[in-house]
Write a protein that holds these residues in place. Structure first.
Motif, PDB file in Angstrom:
ATOM      1  N   LEU A 235       0.857  -1.188   0.000  1.00 20.12           N
ATOM      2  CA  LEU A 235       0.000   0.000   0.000  1.00 20.12           C
ATOM      3  C   LEU A 235       0.889   1.233   0.000  1.00 20.12           C
ATOM      4  O   LEU A 235       1.918   1.254   0.674  1.00 20.12           O
ATOM      5  CB  LEU A 235      -0.870   0.053   1.263  1.00 20.12           C
ATOM      6  N   GLU A 236       0.459   2.259  -0.733  1.00 20.07           N
ATOM      7  CA  GLU A 236       1.116   3.565  -0.603  1.00 20.07           C
ATOM      8  C   GLU A 236       0.039   4.635  -0.631  1.00 20.07           C
ATOM      9  O   GLU A 236      -1.043   4.419  -1.175  1.00 20.07           O
ATOM     10  CB  GLU A 236       2.162   3.794  -1.714  1.00 20.07           C
ATOM     11  N   ASN A 237       0.334   5.781  -0.030  1.00 17.72           N
ATOM     12  CA  ASN A 237      -0.642   6.870  -0.040  1.00 17.72           C
ATOM     13  C   ASN A 237       0.015   8.162  -0.529  1.00 17.72           C
ATOM     14  O   ASN A 237       1.232   8.202  -0.785  1.00 17.72           O
ATOM     15  CB  ASN A 237      -1.295   7.036   1.344  1.00 17.72           C
ATOM     16  N   ALA A 238      -0.812   9.195  -0.636  1.00 17.85           N
ATOM     17  CA  ALA A 238      -0.337  10.455  -1.207  1.00 17.85           C
ATOM     18  C   ALA A 238       0.764  11.086  -0.363  1.00 17.85           C
ATOM     19  O   ALA A 238       1.641  11.790  -0.880  1.00 17.85           O
ATOM     20  CB  ALA A 238      -1.509  11.422  -1.350  1.00 17.85           C
ATOM     21  N   ALA A 239       0.755  10.822   0.943  1.00 17.71           N
ATOM     22  CA  ALA A 239       1.773  11.411   1.833  1.00 17.71           C
ATOM     23  C   ALA A 239       3.133  10.756   1.636  1.00 17.71           C
ATOM     24  O   ALA A 239       4.150  11.256   2.106  1.00 17.71           O
ATOM     25  CB  ALA A 239       1.330  11.261   3.288  1.00 17.71           C
ATOM     26  N   GLY A 240       3.146   9.594   0.967  1.00 17.06           N
ATOM     27  CA  GLY A 240       4.416   8.889   0.760  1.00 17.06           C
ATOM     28  C   GLY A 240       4.665   7.793   1.779  1.00 17.06           C
ATOM     29  O   GLY A 240       5.768   7.248   1.860  1.00 17.06           O
ATOM     30  N   ASP A 241       3.647   7.449   2.559  1.00  9.90           N
ATOM     31  CA  ASP A 241       3.771   6.336   3.512  1.00  9.90           C
ATOM     32  C   ASP A 241       3.522   5.018   2.767  1.00  9.90           C
ATOM     33  O   ASP A 241       2.806   5.003   1.755  1.00  9.90           O
ATOM     34  CB  ASP A 241       2.731   6.463   4.630  1.00  9.90           C
ATOM     35  N   THR A 242       4.064   3.937   3.304  1.00 11.00           N
ATOM     36  CA  THR A 242       3.837   2.624   2.678  1.00 11.00           C
ATOM     37  C   THR A 242       3.574   1.568   3.746  1.00 11.00           C
ATOM     38  O   THR A 242       3.987   1.715   4.902  1.00 11.00           O
ATOM     39  CB  THR A 242       5.064   2.147   1.850  1.00 11.00           C
ATOM     40  N   ALA A 243       2.908   0.500   3.332  1.00  6.57           N
ATOM     41  CA  ALA A 243       2.757  -0.680   4.188  1.00  6.57           C
ATOM     42  C   ALA A 243       2.871  -1.900   3.289  1.00  6.57           C
ATOM     43  O   ALA A 243       2.346  -1.911   2.172  1.00  6.57           O
ATOM     44  CB  ALA A 243       1.417  -0.678   4.905  1.00  6.57           C
ATOM     45  N   THR A 244       3.583  -2.912   3.767  1.00  7.26           N
ATOM     46  CA  THR A 244       3.729  -4.161   3.007  1.00  7.26           C
ATOM     47  C   THR A 244       3.134  -5.286   3.845  1.00  7.26           C
ATOM     48  O   THR A 244       3.492  -5.442   5.019  1.00  7.26           O
ATOM     49  CB  THR A 244       5.214  -4.455   2.716  1.00  7.26           C
ATOM     50  N   VAL A 245       2.216  -6.027   3.232  1.00  2.70           N
ATOM     51  CA  VAL A 245       1.500  -7.073   3.965  1.00  2.70           C
ATOM     52  C   VAL A 245       1.673  -8.402   3.238  1.00  2.70           C
ATOM     53  O   VAL A 245       1.511  -8.486   2.014  1.00  2.70           O
ATOM     54  CB  VAL A 245      -0.010  -6.760   4.069  1.00  2.70           C
ATOM     55  N   SER A 246       1.984  -9.426   4.017  1.00  3.09           N
ATOM     56  CA  SER A 246       2.124 -10.770   3.465  1.00  3.09           C
ATOM     57  C   SER A 246       0.781 -11.496   3.545  1.00  3.09           C
ATOM     58  O   SER A 246       0.113 -11.440   4.580  1.00  3.09           O
ATOM     59  CB  SER A 246       3.166 -11.511   4.294  1.00  3.09           C
ATOM     60  N   LEU A 247       0.384 -12.181   2.480  1.00  2.00           N
ATOM     61  CA  LEU A 247      -0.845 -12.985   2.566  1.00  2.00           C
ATOM     62  C   LEU A 247      -0.640 -14.162   3.512  1.00  2.00           C
ATOM     63  O   LEU A 247      -1.591 -14.667   4.089  1.00  2.00           O
ATOM     64  CB  LEU A 247      -1.271 -13.487   1.180  1.00  2.00           C
ATOM     65  N   PHE A 248       0.610 -14.596   3.654  1.00  2.00           N
ATOM     66  CA  PHE A 248       0.926 -15.632   4.646  1.00  2.00           C
ATOM     67  C   PHE A 248       0.748 -14.994   6.022  1.00  2.00           C
ATOM     68  O   PHE A 248       1.533 -14.141   6.444  1.00  2.00           O
ATOM     69  CB  PHE A 248       2.374 -16.104   4.439  1.00  2.00           C
ATOM     70  N   GLY A 249      -0.360 -15.354   6.698  1.00  2.00           N
ATOM     71  CA  GLY A 249      -0.646 -14.779   8.018  1.00  2.00           C
ATOM     72  C   GLY A 249      -1.357 -13.441   7.988  1.00  2.00           C
ATOM     73  O   GLY A 249      -1.639 -12.893   9.042  1.00  2.00           O
ATOM     74  N   ALA A 250      -1.620 -12.888   6.796  1.00  2.40           N
ATOM     75  CA  ALA A 250      -2.142 -11.507   6.690  1.00  2.40           C
ATOM     76  C   ALA A 250      -1.328 -10.596   7.615  1.00  2.40           C
ATOM     77  O   ALA A 250      -1.858  -9.809   8.397  1.00  2.40           O
ATOM     78  CB  ALA A 250      -3.628 -11.432   7.042  1.00  2.40           C
ATOM     79  N   GLN A 251      -0.030 -10.733   7.502  1.00  3.91           N
ATOM     80  CA  GLN A 251       0.874 -10.092   8.456  1.00  3.91           C
ATOM     81  C   GLN A 251       1.492  -8.831   7.835  1.00  3.91           C
ATOM     82  O   GLN A 251       2.178  -8.915   6.811  1.00  3.91           O
ATOM     83  CB  GLN A 251       1.970 -11.099   8.845  1.00  3.91           C
ATOM     84  N   VAL A 252       1.222  -7.684   8.464  1.00  6.11           N
ATOM     85  CA  VAL A 252       1.901  -6.461   8.033  1.00  6.11           C
ATOM     86  C   VAL A 252       3.370  -6.638   8.386  1.00  6.11           C
ATOM     87  O   VAL A 252       3.705  -6.944   9.529  1.00  6.11           O
ATOM     88  CB  VAL A 252       1.330  -5.216   8.747  1.00  6.11           C
ATOM     89  N   LEU A 253       4.251  -6.456   7.422  1.00 10.40           N
ATOM     90  CA  LEU A 253       5.684  -6.692   7.682  1.00 10.40           C
ATOM     91  C   LEU A 253       6.481  -5.392   7.718  1.00 10.40           C
ATOM     92  O   LEU A 253       7.575  -5.358   8.268  1.00 10.40           O
ATOM     93  CB  LEU A 253       6.272  -7.608   6.606  1.00 10.40           C
ATOM     94  N   SER A 254       5.920  -4.371   7.076  1.00  2.62           N
ATOM     95  CA  SER A 254       6.638  -3.102   7.039  1.00  2.62           C
ATOM     96  C   SER A 254       5.617  -1.973   7.015  1.00  2.62           C
ATOM     97  O   SER A 254       4.569  -2.085   6.372  1.00  2.62           O
ATOM     98  CB  SER A 254       7.521  -3.044   5.775  1.00  2.62           C
ATOM     99  N   TRP A 255       5.919  -0.922   7.752  1.00  4.78           N
ATOM    100  CA  TRP A 255       5.121   0.314   7.697  1.00  4.78           C
ATOM    101  C   TRP A 255       6.129   1.464   7.741  1.00  4.78           C
ATOM    102  O   TRP A 255       6.845   1.610   8.734  1.00  4.78           O
ATOM    103  CB  TRP A 255       4.148   0.368   8.880  1.00  4.78           C
ATOM    104  N   THR A 256       6.199   2.210   6.649  1.00  8.70           N
ATOM    105  CA  THR A 256       7.118   3.351   6.636  1.00  8.70           C
ATOM    106  C   THR A 256       6.313   4.639   6.533  1.00  8.70           C
ATOM    107  O   THR A 256       5.291   4.690   5.850  1.00  8.70           O
ATOM    108  CB  THR A 256       8.105   3.295   5.440  1.00  8.70           C
ATOM    109  N   THR A 257       6.790   5.659   7.227  1.00 10.28           N
ATOM    110  CA  THR A 257       6.190   6.982   7.063  1.00 10.28           C
ATOM    111  C   THR A 257       7.185   7.840   6.287  1.00 10.28           C
ATOM    112  O   THR A 257       8.398   7.592   6.331  1.00 10.28           O
ATOM    113  CB  THR A 257       5.874   7.637   8.426  1.00 10.28           C
ATOM    114  N   ALA A 258       6.640   8.845   5.577  1.00  9.72           N
ATOM    115  CA  ALA A 258       7.487   9.650   4.690  1.00  9.72           C
ATOM    116  C   ALA A 258       8.628  10.303   5.466  1.00  9.72           C
ATOM    117  O   ALA A 258       9.766  10.360   4.995  1.00  9.72           O
ATOM    118  CB  ALA A 258       6.642  10.698   3.983  1.00  9.72           C
TER     119      ALA A 258
END
Ligand code: TA6
Length: 286
Positions: A17-40
């Motif tokens: 996922l990414e948004n207009a502010a430049g933040d991102t989130a990466t989610v694995s379908l294995f476990g529906a586990q968010v693995l990374s969340w970065t803020t701009a």
């Protein structure tokens, strides 16, 4: 995420996922586990081990594992239940992009032969992941799709990144009763200090915990947690000795993480057929 883990997860899938502010989130379908969340402005907010792997059916060490229907080793099921090591589905179109203020995606998991072999109940889980500027919201929804009552515990086992956990504090827990599970037998304690420090191993379950917590680095607020639905909070760090027993963390990594977990543990939820429950954890980087 380390390269080996990225390769292992490429088959089950990753959603970015990414948004207009430049933040991102990466989610694995294995476990529906968010693995990374970065803020701009703040960079990576979550810890994910450089040694994390899913080899041998292992859960991923880091990010935000979903624990259900059991918390930790408190029960007959595999530790933390049965849904962090299975592949979930993407349930809604992924909303993401540089023109999107709020990015989001929902994952779902239904009981199947493998889950019923371990836990003989019908259920439908949804995990809602919402990425706004400087904040990440994770919502777990549970529905009893079977014909009998279902009892469960649940947690969002959030691994937060820490610059140096020995200089971190967590506030809002003063006066709270907690179970210290590092002691045998487990001890019931009351927190007297205004701020919780993490000089070494901590594995505390706070019952009926405050719904707002703040993680500080050197007395500066760094992250706020707003929790709803989950009544308890767990704070975990393996410390310098126990980390050596964890094959998927390096010996010095304990200083780089702190788990602050929204949990429903003391009073398991009972759902009648058709009943629904939800809980969520809203993280805001400061
Ligand atoms: O939530 C705290 C805890 O139950 C700890 O006792 C510790 O074992 C941790 O979870 C990690 O569990 P895991 O099964 O992922 O190694």
């Amino acid at each position: 995420m380390n390269a080996l883990l990225r390769e292992q997860l490429s088959e089950s899938g990753l959603v970015v996922l990414e948004n207009a502010a430049g933040d991102t989130a990466t989610v694995s379908l294995f476990g529906a586990q968010v693995l990374s969340w970065t803020t701009a402005n703040g960079g990576e907010q979550l810890y994910c081990s450089s040694l994390a792997t899913i080899a041998n059916g292992q859960a991923i060490r880091g990010g935000i594992p979903v624990c259900f229907p059991q918390f930790s080793g408190f029960g007959p099921l595999p530790k933390h239940g049965i849904v962090r090591t299975v592949v979930w589905e993407v349930a809604t179109p992924v909303k993401s992009g540089k023109n999107v203020d709020v990015a989001s995606v929902t994952f779902s998991l239904k009981d199947n032969a493998a889950t019923r072999a371990l836990w003989p109940h019908a259920f439908l889980l949804h995990l809602d992941v919402t990425l706004s500027e400087n904040s990440l919201d994770i919502g777990l929804r549970v529905e009893n799709t079977g014909h009998g009552d279902v009892d469960f515990a649940a947690a969002l086992h959030t691994y937060l990144a820490a610059a140096d956990v020995r200089k971190a504090t967590v506030t809002s827990l003063a006066g709270q009763t907690y179970i210290d599970t590092t002691q045998q037998p487990h001890a019931t304690c009351v927190q007297t200090d205004a701020a919780l420090t993490i000089p070494a191993e901590v594995d505390y379950i706070y019952y009926d915990a405050p719904q707002q917590l703040t993680l500080h680095h050197k007395d500066t607020p760094r992250l706020q947690l707003a929790i709803a639905g989950f009544k308890d909070t767990v704070i975990w760090n393996p410390g310098p000795a126990k980390v050596k027993t964890l094959v998927d963390m390096t010996d010095c990594d304990w200083v780089n993480m702190l788990c602050i977990e929204a949990a429903q543990f003391q009073h398991p939820v009972r759902l009648a057929p058709g009943g629904q429950w939800s809980g969520n954890q809203h993280l805001t980087a400061i």
